[in-house]
Motif scaffolding. Structure first.
Motif, PDB file in Angstrom:
ATOM      1  N   ALA A 107       0.856  -1.184   0.000  1.00  0.00           N
ATOM      2  CA  ALA A 107       0.000   0.000   0.000  1.00  0.00           C
ATOM      3  C   ALA A 107       0.892   1.233   0.000  1.00  0.00           C
ATOM      4  CB  ALA A 107      -0.926   0.000   1.212  1.00  0.00           C
ATOM      5  N   LEU A 108       0.712   2.097  -0.986  1.00  0.00           N
ATOM      6  CA  LEU A 108       1.494   3.321  -1.113  1.00  0.00           C
ATOM      7  C   LEU A 108       0.601   4.505  -0.762  1.00  0.00           C
ATOM      8  CD1 LEU A 108       4.460   3.010  -2.186  1.00  0.00           C
ATOM      9  CD2 LEU A 108       2.943   1.176  -2.944  1.00  0.00           C
ATOM     10  N   ILE A 109       1.018   5.267   0.262  1.00  0.00           N
ATOM     11  CA  ILE A 109       0.268   6.449   0.679  1.00  0.00           C
ATOM     12  C   ILE A 109       0.638   7.600  -0.247  1.00  0.00           C
ATOM     13  CG2 ILE A 109      -0.344   7.968   2.587  1.00  0.00           C
ATOM     14  CD1 ILE A 109      -0.966   5.053   3.158  1.00  0.00           C
ATOM     15  N   HIS A 110      -0.335   8.129  -0.971  1.00  0.00           N
ATOM     16  CA  HIS A 110      -0.107   9.203  -1.933  1.00  0.00           C
ATOM     17  C   HIS A 110      -0.998  10.396  -1.615  1.00  0.00           C
ATOM     18  CE1 HIS A 110       2.611   7.242  -4.731  1.00  0.00           C
ATOM     19  NE2 HIS A 110       1.807   6.204  -4.862  1.00  0.00           N
ATOM     20  N   PRO A 111      -0.636  11.602  -2.074  1.00  0.00           N
ATOM     21  CA  PRO A 111       0.515  11.951  -2.906  1.00  0.00           C
ATOM     22  C   PRO A 111       1.823  11.800  -2.124  1.00  0.00           C
ATOM     23  CG  PRO A 111      -1.139  13.703  -2.923  1.00  0.00           C
ATOM     24  CD  PRO A 111      -1.488  12.799  -1.808  1.00  0.00           C
ATOM     25  N   SER A 112       2.822  11.261  -2.789  1.00  0.00           N
ATOM     26  CA  SER A 112       4.109  11.070  -2.142  1.00  0.00           C
ATOM     27  C   SER A 112       5.158  10.779  -3.209  1.00  0.00           C
ATOM     28  CB  SER A 112       4.034   9.930  -1.125  1.00  0.00           C
ATOM     29  OG  SER A 112       5.187   9.893  -0.311  1.00  0.00           O
ATOM     30  N   PHE A 113       6.393  10.660  -2.772  1.00  0.00           N
ATOM     31  CA  PHE A 113       7.509  10.346  -3.657  1.00  0.00           C
ATOM     32  C   PHE A 113       7.217   9.042  -4.389  1.00  0.00           C
ATOM     33  CE2 PHE A 113      12.131   8.993  -4.083  1.00  0.00           C
ATOM     34  CZ  PHE A 113      12.441   9.942  -5.044  1.00  0.00           C
ATOM     35  N   PRO A 135      -6.621  18.040   3.522  1.00  0.00           N
ATOM     36  CA  PRO A 135      -5.227  18.510   3.594  1.00  0.00           C
ATOM     37  C   PRO A 135      -4.202  17.385   3.716  1.00  0.00           C
ATOM     38  CG  PRO A 135      -6.225  18.732   5.744  1.00  0.00           C
ATOM     39  CD  PRO A 135      -7.296  18.169   4.838  1.00  0.00           C
ATOM     40  N   TYR A 136      -4.486  16.204   3.163  1.00  0.00           N
ATOM     41  CA  TYR A 136      -3.525  15.110   3.033  1.00  0.00           C
ATOM     42  C   TYR A 136      -3.090  14.538   4.388  1.00  0.00           C
ATOM     43  CZ  TYR A 136      -3.452  17.504  -1.438  1.00  0.00           C
ATOM     44  OH  TYR A 136      -3.833  18.138  -2.592  1.00  0.00           O
ATOM     45  N   LEU A 137      -4.058  14.385   5.288  1.00  0.00           N
ATOM     46  CA  LEU A 137      -3.775  13.832   6.609  1.00  0.00           C
ATOM     47  C   LEU A 137      -3.915  12.317   6.587  1.00  0.00           C
ATOM     48  CD1 LEU A 137      -5.675  16.438   8.818  1.00  0.00           C
ATOM     49  CD2 LEU A 137      -3.286  16.459   8.056  1.00  0.00           C
ATOM     50  N   LEU A 138      -3.107  11.662   7.371  1.00  0.00           N
ATOM     51  CA  LEU A 138      -3.035  10.208   7.380  1.00  0.00           C
ATOM     52  C   LEU A 138      -4.292   9.606   8.000  1.00  0.00           C
ATOM     53  CD1 LEU A 138      -1.015   8.028   6.548  1.00  0.00           C
ATOM     54  CD2 LEU A 138      -0.054   8.142   8.857  1.00  0.00           C
ATOM     55  N   ASP A 139      -4.744   8.495   7.424  1.00  0.00           N
ATOM     56  CA  ASP A 139      -5.910   7.771   7.935  1.00  0.00           C
ATOM     57  C   ASP A 139      -5.593   6.282   7.872  1.00  0.00           C
ATOM     58  OD1 ASP A 139      -8.314   6.683   8.614  1.00  0.00           O
ATOM     59  OD2 ASP A 139      -9.441   7.508   6.928  1.00  0.00           O
ATOM     60  N   ALA A 140      -5.266   5.699   9.022  1.00  0.00           N
ATOM     61  CA  ALA A 140      -4.873   4.290   9.071  1.00  0.00           C
ATOM     62  C   ALA A 140      -5.988   3.380   8.569  1.00  0.00           C
ATOM     63  CB  ALA A 140      -4.475   3.907  10.496  1.00  0.00           C
ATOM     64  N   ALA A 141      -7.230   3.767   8.785  1.00  0.00           N
ATOM     65  CA  ALA A 141      -8.355   2.927   8.379  1.00  0.00           C
ATOM     66  C   ALA A 141      -8.471   2.811   6.863  1.00  0.00           C
ATOM     67  CB  ALA A 141      -9.650   3.486   8.960  1.00  0.00           C
ATOM     68  N   ALA A 142      -7.864   3.729   6.121  1.00  0.00           N
ATOM     69  CA  ALA A 142      -7.953   3.694   4.664  1.00  0.00           C
ATOM     70  C   ALA A 142      -6.985   2.693   4.039  1.00  0.00           C
ATOM     71  CB  ALA A 142      -7.679   5.087   4.093  1.00  0.00           C
ATOM     72  N   VAL A 143      -6.039   2.198   4.804  1.00  0.00           N
ATOM     73  CA  VAL A 143      -5.054   1.248   4.288  1.00  0.00           C
ATOM     74  C   VAL A 143      -5.677  -0.150   4.269  1.00  0.00           C
ATOM     75  CG1 VAL A 143      -2.783   0.223   4.646  1.00  0.00           C
ATOM     76  CG2 VAL A 143      -3.159   2.654   5.138  1.00  0.00           C
ATOM     77  N   VAL A 150       3.488  -1.171   3.890  1.00  0.00           N
ATOM     78  CA  VAL A 150       2.917   0.168   3.744  1.00  0.00           C
ATOM     79  C   VAL A 150       4.073   1.161   3.652  1.00  0.00           C
ATOM     80  CG1 VAL A 150       1.449   1.949   4.756  1.00  0.00           C
ATOM     81  CG2 VAL A 150       0.855  -0.467   5.051  1.00  0.00           C
ATOM     82  N   VAL A 151       4.017   2.043   2.655  1.00  0.00           N
ATOM     83  CA  VAL A 151       5.095   3.004   2.441  1.00  0.00           C
ATOM     84  C   VAL A 151       4.515   4.422   2.454  1.00  0.00           C
ATOM     85  CG1 VAL A 151       7.012   3.689   0.953  1.00  0.00           C
ATOM     86  CG2 VAL A 151       6.239   1.293   0.965  1.00  0.00           C
ATOM     87  N   LEU A 152       5.157   5.292   3.219  1.00  0.00           N
ATOM     88  CA  LEU A 152       4.732   6.692   3.266  1.00  0.00           C
ATOM     89  C   LEU A 152       5.929   7.587   3.529  1.00  0.00           C
ATOM     90  CD1 LEU A 152       3.176   7.660   6.691  1.00  0.00           C
ATOM     91  CD2 LEU A 152       4.277   5.455   6.313  1.00  0.00           C
ATOM     92  N   GLY A 153       5.761   8.873   3.268  1.00  0.00           N
ATOM     93  CA  GLY A 153       6.812   9.850   3.528  1.00  0.00           C
ATOM     94  C   GLY A 153       6.470  10.702   4.732  1.00  0.00           C
ATOM     95  N   ASN A 154       7.512  11.135   5.457  1.00  0.00           N
ATOM     96  CA  ASN A 154       7.298  12.003   6.618  1.00  0.00           C
ATOM     97  C   ASN A 154       8.554  12.829   6.918  1.00  0.00           C
ATOM     98  OD1 ASN A 154       5.268  12.775   8.493  1.00  0.00           O
ATOM     99  ND2 ASN A 154       6.476  11.840  10.112  1.00  0.00           N
TER     100      ASN A 154
END
Length: 356
Positions: A107-113, A135-143, A150-154
């Motif tokens: 699962a790739l969290i987008h928009p991201s690299f 505003p592109y806030l993280l939602d664990a339930a959406a994964v 799971v890959v995301l940027g921070n």
């Protein structure tokens, strides 16, 4: 929130999105560069001197002693054990290694690299995009529950959003590995939501030294994770994966004086970013916020025409329709000092009047 399967794993371009387009393509030589998120044209003098001192040794192969010293310094910098450190030829090498974890579904969290998705798709790994809405806030339930990677940027590129560490840890599930791209982590004063120092064994953190220290041409970074996890990443890796200059750079940038220098740079970036946000919003340009990284995501309408007009005025910005989840109304601009920032805003104000 949208969860979108991404098919066509053999093609680097998916759904019309070129996953391999990066800011260096937009930064045509001779233009005032707001497209690339590197601070300055080259490393600071103290770092350049450290690298120059290694040049006479380049007739020898990189030594295991130098590699160990660099790992130990990185470990000390983050309060970890040396066997929890894997040195990388830039953070991008870490993304290229992810298929070796053999995930069933990533699962790739987008928009991201986009490099992580590119690497996984090229290896035939099933990928599902989790598209965050403004505003592109993280939602664990959406994964997806069945995603075991799971890959995301921070902070996230290009949105400049910094996710709270607790919300990232909420992504953890039995049998799942969470990969956090902290390429811009050292550009946040105090690194408050970094997991580099205290990540659980199922969290892999990737860090880059190319941005703050202006080493994009040298390719320097590292991964932090459980030794068993790192062992899986290096299967089949060639001998001498990093050169002597890279090893010296990683060691030098992880020493206490360098970390303190980077913290001062992060504070300067924060001040410059605040001034840029004020300049942009004062002329009616929409800025995604709160921004915490050394770049800003702007919504400007017809971004293609805006970029072309800015190029004609000698300014390069990053196109954003190559990021899944963003459209042709967005551009990304690097945080710069007051004078170039004012030149950008003046040009944008003029361009938007014409485009509108």
């Amino acid at each position: 929130m949208d969860t979108t399967p991404a098919d066509g794993i053999d093609d680097p371009v998916s759904d019309g999105i070129d996953l391999r387009h990066h800011g260096d393509v937009d930064a045509v030589p001779g233009l005032l560069d707001f497209a690339v998120n590197v601070r300055g044209d080259g490393p600071p003098d103290w770092l350049a001197e450290r690298l120059a001192a290694v040049l006479p040794t380049l007739g020898r192969y990189p030594s295991s002693v130098a590699e160990r010293a660099a790992r130990e310094q990185v470990a000390a910098r983050h309060g970890r054990s040396p066997d929890e450190v894997l040195l990388l030829a830039g953070g991008a090498e870490g993304f290229a290694m992810l298929p070796r974890l053999a995930p069933r579904l990533a699962a790739l969290i987008h928009p991201s690299f986009t490099e992580p998705e590119y690497a996984l798709r090229q290896a035939g790994v099933p990928v599902q995009r989790v598209l965050l809405e403004r505003p592109y806030l993280l939602d664990a339930a959406a994964v997806p529950d069945d995603a075991d990677l799971v890959v995301l940027g921070n902070p996230t590129n290009p949105t400049s959003v910094l996710h709270p560490a607790a919300e990232i840890l909420a992504l953890r599930r039995p049998g799942r590995i969470v990969v956090v791209d902290e390429a811009f982590g050292d550009a946040v004063p105090g690194e408050p939501d970094s997991l580099a120092a205290a990540a659980p064994p199922d969290v892999l953190v990737l860090r880059s030294l190319t941005k703050t220290f202006a080493l994009a041409g040298l390719r320097c970074g590292y991964a932090l994770g459980h030794p068993d996890l790192l062992d899986r990443l290096v299967v089949g890796r060639p001998h001498w994966p990093l050169g002597s200059l890279q090893l010296e750079a990683i060691r030098a940038c992880s020493e206490p004086a360098a970390v303190a220098w980077a913290e001062r740079e992060a504070e300067l970036i924060a001040a410059e970013r605040a001034e840029m946000v004020t300049l942009l919003t004062d002329v009616g340009i929409e800025v995604t916020g709160p921004a915490r990284a050394p770049f800003l995501l702007l919504r400007v309408g017809d971004a293609h025409r805006v970029r072309q007009a800015l190029n004609e005025r000698g300014i390069a910005v990053r196109r954003c329709d190559t990021f899944p989840g963003l459209d042709a109304d967005h551009i990304r601009v690097a945080v710069r000092a007051a004078r170039p920032a004012r030149l950008l805003v003046e040009a944008l104000e003029s361009v938007l009047e014409v485009v509108a």
